[in-house]
Design a protein around this motif. Sequence first.
Motif, PDB file in Angstrom:
ATOM      1  N   ALA A  78       0.806  -1.228   0.000  1.00 63.54           N
ATOM      2  CA  ALA A  78       0.000   0.000   0.000  1.00 63.54           C
ATOM      3  C   ALA A  78       0.832   1.267   0.000  1.00 63.54           C
ATOM      4  O   ALA A  78       0.324   2.337  -0.336  1.00 63.54           O
ATOM      5  CB  ALA A  78      -0.935   0.001   1.208  1.00 63.54           C
ATOM      6  N   ALA A  79       2.106   1.168   0.385  1.00 65.86           N
ATOM      7  CA  ALA A  79       2.968   2.353   0.439  1.00 65.86           C
ATOM      8  C   ALA A  79       4.411   1.917   0.232  1.00 65.86           C
ATOM      9  O   ALA A  79       4.832   0.888   0.758  1.00 65.86           O
ATOM     10  CB  ALA A  79       2.819   3.086   1.775  1.00 65.86           C
TER      11      ALA A  79
ATOM     12  N   GLU B  82      -3.248  -3.869   4.837  1.00 60.12           N
ATOM     13  CA  GLU B  82      -2.997  -3.166   3.578  1.00 60.12           C
ATOM     14  C   GLU B  82      -4.034  -2.064   3.339  1.00 60.12           C
ATOM     15  O   GLU B  82      -3.686  -0.940   2.966  1.00 60.12           O
ATOM     16  CB  GLU B  82      -3.004  -4.145   2.407  1.00 60.12           C
ATOM     17  N   ALA B  83      -5.310  -2.366   3.557  1.00 59.16           N
ATOM     18  CA  ALA B  83      -6.364  -1.377   3.300  1.00 59.16           C
ATOM     19  C   ALA B  83      -6.229  -0.195   4.258  1.00 59.16           C
ATOM     20  O   ALA B  83      -6.372   0.972   3.841  1.00 59.16           O
ATOM     21  CB  ALA B  83      -7.739  -2.027   3.439  1.00 59.16           C
TER      22      ALA B  83
ATOM     23  N   ALA C 180      -3.330   1.899   3.180  1.00 62.37           N
ATOM     24  CA  ALA C 180      -3.676   2.638   1.960  1.00 62.37           C
ATOM     25  C   ALA C 180      -4.532   3.858   2.290  1.00 62.37           C
ATOM     26  O   ALA C 180      -4.328   4.946   1.730  1.00 62.37           O
ATOM     27  CB  ALA C 180      -4.403   1.720   0.982  1.00 62.37           C
ATOM     28  N   ASP C 181      -5.475   3.694   3.218  1.00 57.04           N
ATOM     29  CA  ASP C 181      -6.310   4.835   3.634  1.00 57.04           C
ATOM     30  C   ASP C 181      -5.459   5.910   4.288  1.00 57.04           C
ATOM     31  O   ASP C 181      -5.633   7.106   4.021  1.00 57.04           O
ATOM     32  CB  ASP C 181      -7.398   4.368   4.604  1.00 57.04           C
TER      33      ASP C 181
ATOM     34  N   LYS D  76      -3.364   7.832   1.754  1.00 52.21           N
ATOM     35  CA  LYS D  76      -4.145   8.855   1.038  1.00 52.21           C
ATOM     36  C   LYS D  76      -4.351  10.083   1.911  1.00 52.21           C
ATOM     37  O   LYS D  76      -4.213  11.225   1.438  1.00 52.21           O
ATOM     38  CB  LYS D  76      -5.499   8.289   0.602  1.00 52.21           C
TER      39      LYS D  76
END
Length: 291
Positions: free
Chosen positions: A178-179, A252-253, A256-257, A260
Amino acid sequence: MSKRRKSRETAPKTKVRDIFVARPFEGLADEPEWVALRELVPAASAPLTLKPEILEEYGDRSVILSTVLPMAWPAMSRRDGKVLIGLQRHVQSGDVSRDLAVAILNALSTEPGNTVSVPALPGQGPRLQDLLVDGSLEITMQDGFEYWLDVDQMQDATVKASLERANASIYPTVRMAAAKAAYWCRVAPDKSHIRWVLSEPEDRALDTLSRLSAAGELLLGEDTKFAGMFRAHGLLVPVWDIPGEPEGAEFEAALADFAKRYADTLAVDGPLDAAARRAKQGLIGRQLTLR
């Protein structure tokens, strides 16, 4: 005693000056990953591509970056001709990039299978940025350190025992998708971390984290805790405590949030407001000492 010999023995030795570089990997495309491999990851490797002029001078030999080598050696020249360079080493100067560059050059100058001699203080000379064709690192996460050795070395009982001890020191680590330069690791049966090397200069990254903290947006979800942050080679590394049982993929989610939110907040200009300034002081007081 001849005058010439006496002159050589009494002549003062040239002192090698150490030079401190706060961001030794600055300018490399994957600067945060270089920092992560040096500071966060127990076992990983990545091939390096040398510039044509270096290949012309030293010959075309494979060069592999390794998080660590046996006994924290700076370099190895394997019998099969491959060169391995260790990121995590005991002896270093104030410029890690120069340390790694001189390790590469000395290893390339060493006959395959021989011990590589690397000075503690390399002095002036080329740095990584001068030797490498820059680009993203093709990182392979390793479960063990077998990649250190030639095939015939694996038959040696002493080597096998040393390898088993080294493998036992590896703690579970996962590279997050995710990053960039974010890693999950399990540090205890009931505790794990996510650590993310941010690519922005320290001051800008700290202001962004301060704004997120003031807005209550620092966590990665329920049962997570923002543990603090530390500085590594000029970049900021936030650390989250997360439950020990789930694997890194479970977050991961959430990462990712957060990534952002971080990117959106990074774009905010202007001075910090009062709440963010208070949050900044709190974050500074929670700096970790993982290095």
